[in-house]
Write an enzyme that holds these catalytic residues in place. Structure first.
Site, mmCIF file in Angstrom:
data_model
loop_
_atom_site.group_PDB
_atom_site.id
_atom_site.type_symbol
_atom_site.label_atom_id
_atom_site.label_comp_id
_atom_site.label_asym_id
_atom_site.label_seq_id
_atom_site.Cartn_x
_atom_site.Cartn_y
_atom_site.Cartn_z
ATOM 1 N N THR A 234 -5.984 -0.690 0.188
ATOM 2 C CA THR A 234 -6.561 -0.674 -0.919
ATOM 3 C C THR A 234 -7.789 0.354 -1.151
ATOM 4 O O THR A 234 -8.458 0.415 0.007
ATOM 5 C CB THR A 234 -6.653 -1.993 -1.551
ATOM 6 O OG1 THR A 234 -5.937 -2.865 -1.693
ATOM 7 C CG2 THR A 234 -7.756 -2.122 -2.880
ATOM 8 N N THR B 236 -9.229 5.847 -0.568
ATOM 9 C CA THR B 236 -8.710 6.829 0.581
ATOM 10 C C THR B 236 -7.123 6.598 0.593
ATOM 11 O O THR B 236 -6.035 7.630 0.734
ATOM 12 C CB THR B 236 -9.101 6.389 1.753
ATOM 13 O OG1 THR B 236 -10.584 6.595 1.530
ATOM 14 C CG2 THR B 236 -9.076 7.743 2.854
ATOM 15 N N GLY C 230 -8.161 1.766 4.331
ATOM 16 C CA GLY C 230 -9.468 2.404 4.479
ATOM 17 C C GLY C 230 -10.454 1.255 5.103
ATOM 18 O O GLY C 230 -10.221 0.294 5.503
ATOM 19 N N GLY D 103 -14.965 -3.794 0.407
ATOM 20 C CA GLY D 103 -15.774 -3.185 -0.746
ATOM 21 C C GLY D 103 -14.970 -3.245 -1.707
ATOM 22 O O GLY D 103 -15.558 -3.451 -2.916
ATOM 23 N N GLU E 240 -5.810 -7.804 2.895
ATOM 24 C CA GLU E 240 -6.033 -6.708 4.004
ATOM 25 C C GLU E 240 -5.954 -7.283 5.386
ATOM 26 O O GLU E 240 -5.169 -6.544 6.210
ATOM 27 C CB GLU E 240 -7.150 -5.775 3.753
ATOM 28 C CG GLU E 240 -7.102 -5.008 2.520
ATOM 29 C CD GLU E 240 -8.709 -4.452 1.963
ATOM 30 O OE1 GLU E 240 -8.231 -3.541 1.321
ATOM 31 O OE2 GLU E 240 -9.411 -4.879 2.433
HETATM 32 C C1 5RP Z 1 -11.138 -2.731 -0.125
HETATM 33 C C2 5RP Z 1 -11.316 -1.918 0.987
HETATM 34 C C3 5RP Z 1 -11.200 -0.399 1.382
HETATM 35 O O1 5RP Z 1 -10.469 -0.140 2.180
HETATM 36 C C4 5RP Z 1 -12.514 0.236 1.678
HETATM 37 O O2 5RP Z 1 -13.611 -0.612 0.512
HETATM 38 C C5 5RP Z 1 -12.785 1.490 1.718
HETATM 39 O O3 5RP Z 1 -12.543 2.112 0.414
HETATM 40 P P1 5RP Z 1 -12.564 3.733 -0.170
HETATM 41 O O4 5RP Z 1 -11.291 4.135 0.666
HETATM 42 O O5 5RP Z 1 -12.193 3.761 -1.605
HETATM 43 O O6 5RP Z 1 -13.657 4.151 0.658
HETATM 44 O O7 5RP Z 1 -11.546 -2.683 2.258
HETATM 45 O O8 5RP Z 1 -11.216 -4.141 0.010
#
Ligand code: 5RP
Length: 227
Positions: free
Chosen positions: A28, A31, A87, A101, A108
């Site tokens: 998610t 990226t 990510g 995040g 995940e």
């Molecule tokens: C979501 C995550 C994402 O992998 C992490 O927040 C990185 O996000 P981004 O690729 O938008 O920087 O752990 O729960």
């Protein structure tokens, strides 16, 4: 190169890991968004065929819209995952991670820890020597969030209940997220299990290095692989 472009570089490149016949875990975030886009292109142009277990409702929608065959998260137990791509919010020198995040860290982690290979895709801004720059997201039962907060404070974190657009953030599983900021996390595996032992905690966003196969970093000089 801009952060967005480095995310695109590494996100798209990671799609090359997917081979026909695989079952993959699809992460998610912004990226992995590019990985999903590239996989959609490969389905159309290269006749790539694979199945994907999505780590969030958001990823599920994006994957389906591009013709990716989705296996519901509920079927994870009966599905062997060849590869998970996701990510991260912070990566230390030993490849321990903080994730969540986007609040999707429970699914995940279930998917990444079950995968034969777990590849993490980031731009260089996510790298740090010791974990602790990013708060650890902790998914907690709604009715227990206050007691979880005080237990997290007892182990040294500054804790806030996650709010989004003025409302308490709810995960795809219907729970709250507490963001627990530590100064630094010297023993990630130990802190990971300590947090999960708190009554009312469902999962936290520390991913221990033993479960991470590779970290791919998008840089101005191309994609660098850390193992
Ligand atoms: C979501 C995550 C994402 O992998 C992490 O927040 C990185 O996000 P981004 O690729 O938008 O920087 O752990 O729960």
């Amino acid at each position: 190169m801009e952060e967005k472009n480095l995310k695109e570089l590494v996100g798209r490149k990671a799609a090359s890991l997917v081979k026909s016949g695989m079952a993959i875990g699809l992460g998610t975030g912004s990226t992995v968004f590019y990985t999903i886009q590239e996989l959609g292109r490969r389905i159309k142009e290269e006749n790539l065929r694979f199945r994907a277990v999505p780590t969030s409702i958001d990823t599920e929608k994006k994957a389906k819209s591009l013709g990716i065959t989705v296996v519901p998260f509920e079927q994870l137990e009966k599905t062997a995952i060849d590869l998970a791509i996701d990510g991260a919010d912070e990566v230390d020198v030993e490849l321990n991670l903080i994730k969540g995040g986007g609040g999707a860290h429970l699914r995940e982690k279930r998917i990444a820890y079950k995968a034969k290979k777990f590849v993490v895709i980031v731009d260089g801004s996510k790298l740090s020597d010791i974990l602790g720059s990013f708060p650890v997201p902790v998914e907690a039962k709604r009715e227990k969030w206050e007691s979880v907060k005080s237990e997290l404070e007892k182990i040294g974190a500054k804790v806030s209940l996650r709010v989004k657009n003025g409302e308490i953030f709810l995960t795809d599983n219907g729970n709250y997220v507490l963001d627990a900021k530590f100064d630094f996390i010297l023993k990630p595996a130990r802190v990971e299990s300590m947090i999960n032992e708190i009554s009312g905690v469902l999962e936290n966003g520390i991913f221990r290095k033993e479960k991470v196969s590779e970290v791919w970093v998008g840089t101005g000089e191309g994609v660098k692989v850390k193992k």
